[in-house]
Design a protein around this motif. Structure first.
Motif, mmCIF file in Angstrom:
data_model
loop_
_atom_site.group_PDB
_atom_site.id
_atom_site.type_symbol
_atom_site.label_atom_id
_atom_site.label_comp_id
_atom_site.label_asym_id
_atom_site.label_seq_id
_atom_site.Cartn_x
_atom_site.Cartn_y
_atom_site.Cartn_z
ATOM 1 N N CYS A 198 1.137 -1.103 -0.304
ATOM 2 C CA CYS A 198 0.105 0.182 -0.079
ATOM 3 C C CYS A 198 1.043 1.286 0.254
ATOM 4 C CB CYS A 198 -0.963 -0.067 1.326
ATOM 5 S SG CYS A 198 -2.199 1.525 1.891
ATOM 6 N N ASN A 199 0.697 2.285 -0.961
ATOM 7 C CA ASN A 199 0.931 3.600 -0.774
ATOM 8 C C ASN A 199 1.142 4.240 0.238
ATOM 9 O OD1 ASN A 199 2.959 2.874 -3.182
ATOM 10 N ND2 ASN A 199 1.629 3.175 -4.722
ATOM 11 N N CYS B 203 -1.669 6.192 0.748
ATOM 12 C CA CYS B 203 -2.372 7.635 -0.298
ATOM 13 C C CYS B 203 -2.531 9.417 0.256
ATOM 14 C CB CYS B 203 -3.240 7.419 -0.965
ATOM 15 S SG CYS B 203 -3.237 6.463 -2.172
ATOM 16 N N CYS C 66 -9.331 2.008 -5.619
ATOM 17 C CA CYS C 66 -7.541 2.042 -5.497
ATOM 18 C C CYS C 66 -7.270 2.689 -6.755
ATOM 19 C CB CYS C 66 -6.715 1.193 -4.606
ATOM 20 S SG CYS C 66 -5.313 1.268 -4.085
ATOM 21 N N CYS D 123 -8.986 4.923 -1.657
ATOM 22 C CA CYS D 123 -10.404 3.578 -0.658
ATOM 23 C C CYS D 123 -11.220 3.947 -0.065
ATOM 24 C CB CYS D 123 -9.368 2.375 -0.152
ATOM 25 S SG CYS D 123 -7.588 3.025 0.894
HETATM 26 S S1 SF4 Z 1 -5.961 4.180 -2.013
HETATM 27 FE FE1 SF4 Z 1 -5.827 2.901 0.164
HETATM 28 S S2 SF4 Z 1 -4.654 1.137 -0.801
HETATM 29 FE FE2 SF4 Z 1 -4.566 1.955 -2.240
HETATM 30 S S3 SF4 Z 1 -2.444 2.981 -2.570
HETATM 31 FE FE3 SF4 Z 1 -3.747 4.457 -2.202
HETATM 32 S S4 SF4 Z 1 -3.843 4.140 0.572
HETATM 33 FE FE4 SF4 Z 1 -2.834 1.970 -0.150
#
Ligand code: SF4
Ligand code: SF4
Lengths: 409, 319
Positions: free
Chosen positions: B112-113, B115, B154, B120
């Motif tokens: 998981c980045n 964000c 995501c 999500c």
């Molecule tokens: S959208 Fe959510 S699950 Fe996807 S990379 Fe970003 S934080 Fe992680």
């Protein structure tokens, strides 16, 4: 009253007579058991990259689109006063009710922990989520639809007082229903606004909510025509002569309405295609598929509707309706399955398993059986003998007797 | 209220419903204290130590069905790198090897980045996923309904689902080891990386380090810090010697996708309000006209002729 018995016989006789239905139900029950004991993975091809599949596209996107007939017809009749729709009001509302009801059933299969489906309402409201809005609309609209059908139920139960109140509420309910349904249909399109990088540019558009709304309107009207035809063929027994006679005018009216919405939809989609600079994608496999959807699924039936309404050829309108319904379903499949995740390597794309399809077929079969049962027991396709006159006298949205005999012609 | 007013209201409603919604969420600068991790793939040797560390740190969280298959091969076995793997409900992170022409292979870590404006979290209709000011995007399993809209939303295909579980299927994804961070430890993977290919720190400082490296060794890196702007910025940042696209890092655009829908409820409310006034008026005045003003409450027993005049003739004329 014998309808109670007819009801039971309808179901049993149905099963006994029709082996195919029996098999569908048997397989469906087995797969249901499998789904709820071994998990979603046991019956679907869903994966970490393809979290939504056939159920989402068919049960929810298609199912709700074709259920739009309920609010389209009810608004045309109660709000805008187009009396030609009279015969279809109850039928369309019943279909919409069942459509939404079975959407909820389908959701029980679709989500991982269906017993938690009340959480978004009572425990923790994810107000930034489109899905929250969708859920809210489903719950609201299902309630409104059940209220809209109360007059039919009270006729069946012979409760005159309650019936009078329910009939008075018909118009306000139609307004609320229309508002909720409009928001719901467009929010299904909004669901996919969040995936700009995952959806093919020919389908991804910030106008998806509008596209979904417009296409649901003509899908709903077309479905009403298709259903009317099927009911005429297979459920003539539950229908009175007046219903059968008036249906022709309603078909024309539906055709005209659908044609107008299709025209608007087609023009807006073409404009969006050009304005979004996506014309270059037309010369690819996806482009051909897109054209098939837009020309074959919208322009062609719209043209057929046009000719049919002009010359009063009901058969042509009915054929157009079938194509239009299929066209909108194709659109929903394209958005949900084909255009979504288009940039994944072929090996990681999703294709439904036979079990997913079988469960959907099972649910549709249940829906049809439920529809038959309701129509046999409750005055949907006919006028109740004790209430027929009253409807014309009391129902606020309807005019005088002389007027409705005019309508018949 | 005349007809023209209604029309303009109507078009306003439709535009509100159709256009992407004005945004009220925090901008990328909204979490100035957010922590993150910088992965420098020029240093990464694909030893899988981070995978092993992640596995042992999260052993209590990850499900252990009978057919537990992780590690399918021991973590020191690098032959698994031959295939492209992805995270799933039994592993929060994987390292993949990318064979690029004319140079030695590049390794890229996947998880998981986290964000800055997570799609999500904005997609979750029970707020089971949420962003913490410290950086991690976390998950409350006791709320999750399993709709999997977060997985749809995501842009990096991160959240995974335990499809084989009938009773308590849940979303699984990296937590940036939030519990360890709280007690002052490093994330598991970072603590075990022997090559210092992973650095933990404040996102703003990591960005500085990354920029310095790119400036100092322009021949070593492409001029792009993946995660600086992607999807509105992510807490995990990546340096690469080759274009990030070759490392399966998708081009997702710089706009936080959550902004496309996060205000939808407001705009839907506005639309619904306008629409109900509009339709209510059409219904009310339409009937008034149809029935004659005097009989508006008289349940319309007569007056059908007037109605016909308005609604029938126009329609019928077209036939
Ligand atoms: S959208 Fe959510 S699950 Fe996807 S990379 Fe970003 S934080 Fe992680
Ligand atoms: S699957 Fe769970 S975490 Fe993901 S959006 Fe649905 S409820 Fe939220």
């Amino acid at each position: 009253m014998t309808s109670g018995r007819t009801n039971g016989q309808g179901l049993k006789g149905h099963v006994r007579k029709n082996g195919l239905i029996f098999i569908i139900l048997l397989v469906g029950l087995g797969l249901t058991l499998l789904r709820f004991t071994c998990g979603i993975g046991a019956v679907t091809n869903l994966s970490d990259r393809n979290p939504w599949g056939f159920w989402m596209a068919f049960d929810l996107l298609c199912g709700i689109a074709v259920s739009a007939g309920g609010f389209a017809v009810a608004s045309a009749y109660y709000i805008f006063g187009f009396k030609q729709f009279h015969v279809y009001v109850r039928a369309a509302l019943t279909t919409a009710f069942l459509g939404y009801f079975f959407e909820v059933i389908a959701l029980l299969y679709e989500v991982g922990q269906p017993w938690r489906l009340v959480y978004p309402f009572f425990l923790s409201q994810g107000t930034t989520s489109v899905l929250f809005l969708v859920g809210l609309c489903v719950a609201l609209y299902l309630t409104v639809l059940s209220c809209e059908l109360l007059p039919a139920l009270f006729e069946r139960l012979d409760r005159k007082k309650a019936w009078e109140t329910a009939v008075r509420l018909a118009a306000p309910l139609a307004v609320i229903g229309a508002v909720v349904a409009v928001v719901h249909q467009s929010s299904l399109g909004s669901l996919y606004l969040i995936v700009p990088s995952k959806m093919h540019p020919l389908w991804y558009s910030r106008f998806m909510p509008l596209f979904f709304l417009l296409s649901s309107l003509f899908a709903g009207l077309s479905m009403v025509v298709v259903e009317g035809r099927l009911a005429h063929k297979f459920m003539r027994g539950f229908m009175d002569d007046r219903h059968a006679r008036d249906a022709d005018r309603a078909v024309l009216a539906c055709g005209r309405g659908a044609y107008l919405f299709m025209l608007g939809y087609f023009v807006i989609r073409c404009m969006e295609l050009a304005a979004g600079g996506n014309l270059r994608y037309l010369f690819s496999g996806y482009g051909v598929w897109f054209l098939l959807e837009l020309v074959g699924g919208v322009a062609l039936p719209a043209f057929m509707y046009f000719i049919g309404v002009r010359s009063g050829r009901l058969r042509l309108i009915q054929r157009a309706a079938i194509i239009a319904v299929l066209g909108v379903m194709l659109n929903r499949f394209n958005v949900g399955l084909v255009a979504f995740n288009y940039n994944l390597p072929p090996a990681e794309r999703y294709f439904p398993s036979w079990m997913e399809v079988a469960i959907s077929v099972f649910l549709v079969t249940l829906l049809v059986i439920a529809y038959r049962c309701i129509c046999s027991g409750v005055p949907i396709l006919r006028t109740h003998e004790n209430y027929g006159e009253e409807i014309r006298e009391k129902s606020p949205a309807r005019g005088s007797k002389s007027n409705s005999s005019d309508v018949k012609r | 209220m005349n007809r023209r007013n209604f029309l303009s209201l109507a078009s306003a409603g439709i535009v509100a419903a159709a256009s992407p919604v004005n945004c009220r969420t925090a901008a990328a600068e909204g979490h100035p204290e957010a922590a993150g991790v910088l992965h420098d793939s020029t240093l990464c040797i694909g030893c899988r130590s981070c995978e092993a560390a992640c596995q042992s740190v999260n052993a209590a969280v990850l499900p252990k069905p009978e057919n537990y298959r992780i590690p399918e091969k021991p973590f020191y076995d690098r032959s698994v790198l031959a295939a492209k793997r992805r995270t799933d409900f039994q592993r929060f992170t994987v390292v993949n090897r990318y064979d690029v022409e004319n140079r030695r292979p590049v390794h890229r870590k996947f998880q998981c980045n986290h964000c800055m404006e997570p799609a999500c979290a904005s997609a979750c209709f029970v707020k089971a996923l949420y962003k913490t000011p410290e950086g991690p995007v976390l998950y409350r399993p006791e709320l999750c309904v399993g709709c999997r809209y977060c997985m749809v939303a995501c842009p990096f295909y991160v959240p995974t689902y335990d499809y084989g579980n009938a009773w308590n299927p849940l979303i699984y994804k990296c937590t940036m080891c939030a519990p360890r961070l709280a007690s002052g430890e490093l994330p598991g993977c970072v603590s075990q990386c022997p090559e210092k290919a992973l650095i933990f720190g404040k996102r703003s400082e990591l960005l500085k380090i990354a920029r310095d490296r790119v400036r100092e060794f322009p021949e070593k890196y492409v001029k792009h810090i993946y995660g600086e702007h992607e999807a509105g910025g992510t807490c995990w940042l990546y340096l690469s010697p080759v274009p990030h696209k070759l490392l399966d890092q998708p081009e997702v655009g710089n706009e936080p996708v959550s902004r496309l829908t996060s205000g939808i409820l407001e705009s839907a409310g506005t639309t619904a309000g306008i629409l109900s006034v509009l339709l209510g008026a059409v219904c009310f005045f339409g009937r008034r006209r149809r029935n004659g003003a005097a009989e508006i409450d008289g349940a319309g027993a007569s007056g059908g002729e007037a109605h016909k005049g308005v609604f029938q003739s126009g329609k019928e004329g077209g036939q």
